[in-house]
Scaffold this motif. Structure first.
Motif, PDB file in Angstrom:
ATOM      1  N   SER A  64      -5.685  27.374  18.732  1.00 49.27           N
ATOM      2  CA  SER A  64      -4.509  27.105  17.906  1.00 49.27           C
ATOM      3  C   SER A  64      -3.394  28.013  18.406  1.00 49.27           C
ATOM      4  O   SER A  64      -3.653  29.093  18.934  1.00 49.27           O
ATOM      5  CB  SER A  64      -4.789  27.398  16.434  1.00 49.27           C
ATOM      6  OG  SER A  64      -5.766  26.511  15.950  1.00 49.27           O
ATOM      7  N   PHE A  65      -2.172  27.524  18.224  1.00 52.80           N
ATOM      8  CA  PHE A  65      -1.034  28.330  18.691  1.00 52.80           C
ATOM      9  C   PHE A  65       0.160  28.141  17.783  1.00 52.80           C
ATOM     10  O   PHE A  65       0.471  27.028  17.369  1.00 52.80           O
ATOM     11  CB  PHE A  65      -0.646  27.929  20.120  1.00 52.80           C
ATOM     12  CG  PHE A  65       0.529  28.715  20.627  1.00 52.80           C
ATOM     13  CD1 PHE A  65       0.368  29.990  21.172  1.00 52.80           C
ATOM     14  CD2 PHE A  65       1.825  28.207  20.517  1.00 52.80           C
ATOM     15  CE1 PHE A  65       1.464  30.736  21.594  1.00 52.80           C
ATOM     16  CE2 PHE A  65       2.927  28.949  20.937  1.00 52.80           C
ATOM     17  CZ  PHE A  65       2.745  30.215  21.482  1.00 52.80           C
ATOM     18  N   LYS A  66       0.840  29.251  17.491  1.00 46.10           N
ATOM     19  CA  LYS A  66       2.141  29.168  16.806  1.00 46.10           C
ATOM     20  C   LYS A  66       3.118  30.117  17.478  1.00 46.10           C
ATOM     21  O   LYS A  66       2.726  31.170  18.000  1.00 46.10           O
ATOM     22  CB  LYS A  66       2.013  29.461  15.316  1.00 46.10           C
ATOM     23  CG  LYS A  66       1.443  30.804  14.962  1.00 46.10           C
ATOM     24  CD  LYS A  66       1.426  30.942  13.441  1.00 46.10           C
ATOM     25  CE  LYS A  66       0.714  32.219  13.028  1.00 46.10           C
ATOM     26  NZ  LYS A  66       0.667  32.349  11.571  1.00 46.10           N
ATOM     27  N   TYR A  67       4.393  29.714  17.506  1.00 45.82           N
ATOM     28  CA  TYR A  67       5.451  30.578  18.009  1.00 45.82           C
ATOM     29  C   TYR A  67       5.851  31.502  16.860  1.00 45.82           C
ATOM     30  O   TYR A  67       6.290  31.033  15.812  1.00 45.82           O
ATOM     31  CB  TYR A  67       6.671  29.750  18.435  1.00 45.82           C
ATOM     32  CG  TYR A  67       6.432  28.888  19.656  1.00 45.82           C
ATOM     33  CD1 TYR A  67       6.507  29.435  20.937  1.00 45.82           C
ATOM     34  CD2 TYR A  67       6.128  27.539  19.534  1.00 45.82           C
ATOM     35  CE1 TYR A  67       6.306  28.648  22.059  1.00 45.82           C
ATOM     36  CE2 TYR A  67       5.930  26.739  20.661  1.00 45.82           C
ATOM     37  CZ  TYR A  67       6.017  27.301  21.912  1.00 45.82           C
ATOM     38  OH  TYR A  67       5.818  26.523  23.017  1.00 45.82           O
ATOM     39  N   ASN A  80       6.110  30.778  12.802  1.00 41.33           N
ATOM     40  CA  ASN A  80       6.228  29.367  12.432  1.00 41.33           C
ATOM     41  C   ASN A  80       4.866  28.732  12.166  1.00 41.33           C
ATOM     42  O   ASN A  80       3.831  29.359  12.291  1.00 41.33           O
ATOM     43  CB  ASN A  80       6.971  28.608  13.535  1.00 41.33           C
ATOM     44  CG  ASN A  80       8.355  29.185  13.748  1.00 41.33           C
ATOM     45  OD1 ASN A  80       8.974  29.664  12.811  1.00 41.33           O
ATOM     46  ND2 ASN A  80       8.810  29.173  14.979  1.00 41.33           N
ATOM     47  N   GLN A  81       4.894  27.474  11.840  1.00 47.04           N
ATOM     48  CA  GLN A  81       3.629  26.770  11.610  1.00 47.04           C
ATOM     49  C   GLN A  81       2.903  26.541  12.936  1.00 47.04           C
ATOM     50  O   GLN A  81       3.496  26.659  14.002  1.00 47.04           O
ATOM     51  CB  GLN A  81       3.897  25.434  10.923  1.00 47.04           C
ATOM     52  CG  GLN A  81       4.554  24.427  11.850  1.00 47.04           C
ATOM     53  CD  GLN A  81       5.655  23.659  11.152  1.00 47.04           C
ATOM     54  OE1 GLN A  81       6.403  24.211  10.356  1.00 47.04           O
ATOM     55  NE2 GLN A  81       5.755  22.386  11.456  1.00 47.04           N
ATOM     56  N   PHE A  82       1.628  26.192  12.842  1.00 42.53           N
ATOM     57  CA  PHE A  82       0.857  25.952  14.056  1.00 42.53           C
ATOM     58  C   PHE A  82       1.370  24.710  14.787  1.00 42.53           C
ATOM     59  O   PHE A  82       1.570  23.656  14.192  1.00 42.53           O
ATOM     60  CB  PHE A  82      -0.632  25.812  13.723  1.00 42.53           C
ATOM     61  CG  PHE A  82      -1.288  27.135  13.526  1.00 42.53           C
ATOM     62  CD1 PHE A  82      -1.619  27.923  14.626  1.00 42.53           C
ATOM     63  CD2 PHE A  82      -1.549  27.628  12.258  1.00 42.53           C
ATOM     64  CE1 PHE A  82      -2.202  29.174  14.465  1.00 42.53           C
ATOM     65  CE2 PHE A  82      -2.132  28.877  12.075  1.00 42.53           C
ATOM     66  CZ  PHE A  82      -2.454  29.655  13.188  1.00 42.53           C
ATOM     67  N   ALA A 104      -3.325  32.058  23.408  1.00 42.70           N
ATOM     68  CA  ALA A 104      -3.738  31.413  22.160  1.00 42.70           C
ATOM     69  C   ALA A 104      -3.578  32.360  20.968  1.00 42.70           C
ATOM     70  O   ALA A 104      -3.839  33.560  21.088  1.00 42.70           O
ATOM     71  CB  ALA A 104      -5.199  30.976  22.277  1.00 42.70           C
ATOM     72  N   SER A 105      -3.124  31.818  19.818  1.00 40.29           N
ATOM     73  CA  SER A 105      -3.078  32.612  18.584  1.00 40.29           C
ATOM     74  C   SER A 105      -4.470  32.711  17.987  1.00 40.29           C
ATOM     75  O   SER A 105      -4.840  33.710  17.387  1.00 40.29           O
ATOM     76  CB  SER A 105      -2.138  31.965  17.561  1.00 40.29           C
ATOM     77  OG  SER A 105      -0.906  31.626  18.135  1.00 40.29           O
ATOM     78  N   LYS A 106      -5.242  31.619  18.133  1.00 42.76           N
ATOM     79  CA  LYS A 106      -6.657  31.598  17.721  1.00 42.76           C
ATOM     80  C   LYS A 106      -7.434  30.890  18.813  1.00 42.76           C
ATOM     81  O   LYS A 106      -6.912  29.982  19.446  1.00 42.76           O
ATOM     82  CB  LYS A 106      -6.828  30.772  16.436  1.00 42.76           C
ATOM     83  CG  LYS A 106      -6.389  31.432  15.168  1.00 42.76           C
ATOM     84  CD  LYS A 106      -6.820  30.507  14.008  1.00 42.76           C
ATOM     85  CE  LYS A 106      -6.034  30.807  12.763  1.00 42.76           C
ATOM     86  NZ  LYS A 106      -6.238  29.739  11.760  1.00 42.76           N
ATOM     87  N   GLY A 107      -8.689  31.243  18.979  1.00 43.58           N
ATOM     88  CA  GLY A 107      -9.525  30.586  19.985  1.00 43.58           C
ATOM     89  C   GLY A 107      -9.323  31.195  21.367  1.00 43.58           C
ATOM     90  O   GLY A 107      -8.585  32.175  21.517  1.00 43.58           O
ATOM     91  N   ASP A 108      -9.978  30.606  22.369  1.00 42.28           N
ATOM     92  CA  ASP A 108      -9.954  31.180  23.721  1.00 42.28           C
ATOM     93  C   ASP A 108      -9.648  30.134  24.782  1.00 42.28           C
ATOM     94  O   ASP A 108     -10.055  28.985  24.666  1.00 42.28           O
ATOM     95  CB  ASP A 108     -11.328  31.773  24.061  1.00 42.28           C
ATOM     96  CG  ASP A 108     -11.601  33.019  23.256  1.00 42.28           C
ATOM     97  OD1 ASP A 108     -10.822  33.973  23.388  1.00 42.28           O
ATOM     98  OD2 ASP A 108     -12.579  33.014  22.477  1.00 42.28           O
ATOM     99  N   VAL A 109      -8.935  30.588  25.816  1.00 47.66           N
ATOM    100  CA  VAL A 109      -8.687  29.758  26.998  1.00 47.66           C
ATOM    101  C   VAL A 109      -9.346  30.454  28.184  1.00 47.66           C
ATOM    102  O   VAL A 109      -9.087  31.637  28.431  1.00 47.66           O
ATOM    103  CB  VAL A 109      -7.171  29.601  27.258  1.00 47.66           C
ATOM    104  CG1 VAL A 109      -6.925  28.812  28.541  1.00 47.66           C
ATOM    105  CG2 VAL A 109      -6.480  28.923  26.083  1.00 47.66           C
TER     106      VAL A 109
END
Ligand SMILES: Nc1ncnc2c1ncn2[C@@H]1O[C@H](COP(=O)(O)OP(=O)(O)OP(=O)(O)O)[C@@H](O)[C@H]1O
Ligand SMILES: [Mg+2]
Length: 221
Positions: free
Chosen positions: A10-13, A16-18, A56-61
């Protein structure tokens, strides 16, 4: 494991919202993956997460088995070539030739070798007559070709291209398609984000559709 793996990303700037919502994906080198979807759906954001430009804001790449959180941009650049949606983001030298060879010069590659590589790329992307021109004065399609040439000059083993056909005329688009097909035969993996249906249908082996930051379709041909 794919060459690039997204695990529940998941990602947010900022606050802001995801923008990207819990996306999991395995990208294989064998695939030509097209990413489609409406404006603002998160395609560019997803591409930058795949390339390690955004974290990533959450999770992994994972890129080539390494967590992108731990990778510096230089280390990622050796593995993944990235073309920005707006080619002006990538232009920063006083002449086309210097702009094209910038990444090779900072790597300290031998002058003669850089020259040969520059000639080869300028030939391939029809930039020879523009070698000494100021990059900002190029036409849109010329800027796009310069940005593509500058991405490919590093021989990346995986490519992420955000709207690569923007500004290209029909003939140049055909040429780009052929160049990318040749690279695919050499084993270079690819993701391209595009609104260009012909281009996507012609090249893709897999098509991912992104709407509102979520994958709503993922089909192999
Ligand atoms: N730097 C940023 N800061 C805040 N919000 C951003 C930023 N960049 C993009 N966004 C927002 O994230 C959402 C997704 O944008 P993104 O550029 O990823 O979409 P896209 O699918 O590539 O769209 P397009 O087809 O127009 O290129 C949009 O709502 C956009 O406004
Ligand atoms: Mg975009």
């Amino acid at each position: 494991m794919g060459f690039i793996d997204l695990n529940n990303v998941s990602f947010k700037y900022k606050d802001n919202q995801f923008i990207i919502k819990d996306v999991s994906l395995k990208l294989l080198k064998e695939d030509f993956t097209g990413v489609i979807g409406p404006n603002g759906g998160g395609k560019t954001t997803l591409g930058k997460l795949m390339a390690g430009i955004l974290k990533a804001s959450k999770g992994d790449v994972f890129i080539d088995g390494l967590n992108s959180q731990d990778l510096k941009l230089g280390a990622i650049g050796k593995r993944v070539g990235y073309l920005f949606q707006n080619p002006e983001r990538q232009i920063f030298a006083p002449t086309v030739e210097e702009d094209l060879t910038f990444s090779l010069r900072i790597k300290g590659i031998e002058k003669q070798q850089i020259l040969i590589k520059a000639q080869e790329m300028m030939e391939l992307f029809q930039l020879k007559h523009l070698a000494n021109q100021f990059p900002f004065t190029l036409s849109q399609g010329e800027k796009q070709r310069l940005a593509l040439a500058g991405t490919l000059i590093n021989d990346p083993s995986f490519l992420i291209l955000d709207e690569p056909t923007t500004g290209l005329d029909i003939e140049r688009k055909k040429q780009l398609t052929n160049i990318l097909k040749k690279l695919q035969k050499k084993g270079v993996g690819m993701v391209f984000i595009s609104h260009d249906d012909d281009f996507i249908n012609n090249l893709s082996t897999r098509i991912i559709q992104l709407i509102g930051g979520e994958i709503v379709a993922d089909k192999r041909k």
